[in-house]
Design a protein around this motif. Sequence first.
Motif, PDB file in Angstrom:
ATOM      1  N   LEU A  92       0.864  -1.179   0.000  1.00 29.24           N
ATOM      2  CA  LEU A  92       0.000   0.000   0.000  1.00 29.24           C
ATOM      3  C   LEU A  92       0.898   1.225   0.000  1.00 29.24           C
ATOM      4  O   LEU A  92       1.633   1.465   0.956  1.00 29.24           O
ATOM      5  CB  LEU A  92      -0.906  -0.015   1.228  1.00 29.24           C
ATOM      6  CG  LEU A  92      -1.664  -1.333   1.456  1.00 29.24           C
ATOM      7  CD1 LEU A  92      -2.519  -1.269   2.714  1.00 29.24           C
ATOM      8  CD2 LEU A  92      -2.534  -1.666   0.253  1.00 29.24           C
ATOM      9  N   VAL A 105      -4.288   5.165   2.062  1.00 29.20           N
ATOM     10  CA  VAL A 105      -3.706   3.893   2.507  1.00 29.20           C
ATOM     11  C   VAL A 105      -4.532   3.308   3.661  1.00 29.20           C
ATOM     12  O   VAL A 105      -4.824   2.114   3.699  1.00 29.20           O
ATOM     13  CB  VAL A 105      -2.230   4.077   2.940  1.00 29.20           C
ATOM     14  CG1 VAL A 105      -1.755   2.936   3.826  1.00 29.20           C
ATOM     15  CG2 VAL A 105      -1.340   4.179   1.706  1.00 29.20           C
ATOM     16  N   TRP A 108      -7.492   1.619   2.386  1.00 30.63           N
ATOM     17  CA  TRP A 108      -7.183   0.306   1.809  1.00 30.63           C
ATOM     18  C   TRP A 108      -6.969  -0.737   2.905  1.00 30.63           C
ATOM     19  O   TRP A 108      -7.399  -1.881   2.782  1.00 30.63           O
ATOM     20  CB  TRP A 108      -5.946   0.369   0.911  1.00 30.63           C
ATOM     21  CG  TRP A 108      -6.225   0.871  -0.473  1.00 30.63           C
ATOM     22  CD1 TRP A 108      -5.705   1.983  -1.069  1.00 30.63           C
ATOM     23  CD2 TRP A 108      -7.075   0.258  -1.455  1.00 30.63           C
ATOM     24  NE1 TRP A 108      -6.188   2.098  -2.356  1.00 30.63           N
ATOM     25  CE2 TRP A 108      -7.031   1.058  -2.612  1.00 30.63           C
ATOM     26  CE3 TRP A 108      -7.883  -0.882  -1.468  1.00 30.63           C
ATOM     27  CZ2 TRP A 108      -7.752   0.749  -3.772  1.00 30.63           C
ATOM     28  CZ3 TRP A 108      -8.596  -1.193  -2.610  1.00 30.63           C
ATOM     29  CH2 TRP A 108      -8.528  -0.368  -3.743  1.00 30.63           C
TER      30      TRP A 108
END
Length: 221
Positions: A92, A105, A108
Amino acid sequence: MASGGAGGGSKSYSFKVVLLGEGCVGKTSLVLRYCENKFNDKHITTLQASFLTKKLNIGGKRVNLAIWDTAGQERFHALGPIYYRDSNGAILVYDITDEDSFQKVKNWVKELRKMLGNEICLCIVGNKIDLDKERHVAIQEAEGYAESVGAKHYHTSAKLNKGIEELFLDLCKRMIETAQADERAKGNGSNQAGTARRGVQIVDDEPQNAAAAGGGCCSSG
Ligand SMILES: Nc1nc2c(ncn2[C@@H]2O[C@H](COP(=O)(O)OP(=O)(O)OP(=O)(O)O)[C@@H](O)[C@H]2O)c(=O)[nH]1
Ligand SMILES: [Mg+2]
């Protein structure tokens, strides 16, 4: 080498790794630097995703990496699962000069943990460390966050080729450990097809075509 037994030394592992992160953070640059030792100053937006492979030898173990470089643009976000499904590792990426990209990030991480649990090795990568003067994401914050979600944190510069070999090598070691732990958990390990929770492909000796292999992953860093 003759074909090693299931407990022998000559194995090859096939792992699938996906790169995710906002547009322009340097995902394609990291992959291109790693696989082809190239760097381009221009940003050529990735559409959907692209795919590269890399072979490594780690302590006598052969590793075939299938690396999926995804598109960071928001309009492609919904395609994420196609690429992270069955991945052994996820990288990431954020840009250390761009706070929003670090937020992305975190999104994610939430999505991956929700969809895949702990079965994936997570790497959080602050790229563009050559631009440290323009840093907008504090190192301590990023490292602390990574630790809090069971991920490892790395610093890279695709431009200067810093930290990239280390990142992939470390990730591969973690993925091997996870695959081996899965093998042990499965018992005798005599059945190569049934080694992993989600089917890490461990092939004795002769490597096959480097097709992406799905597989289970990390519980530890
Ligand atoms: N200074 C610096 N620039 C970088 C670095 N890595 C990438 N870049 C630049 O950042 C821009 C974006 O890089 P890409 O690799 O195309 O970014 P991406 O994350 O793949 O972007 P999308 O495909 O749109 O998601 C390009 O202009 C690169 O040259 C780095 O380490 N340092
Ligand atoms: Mg790209």
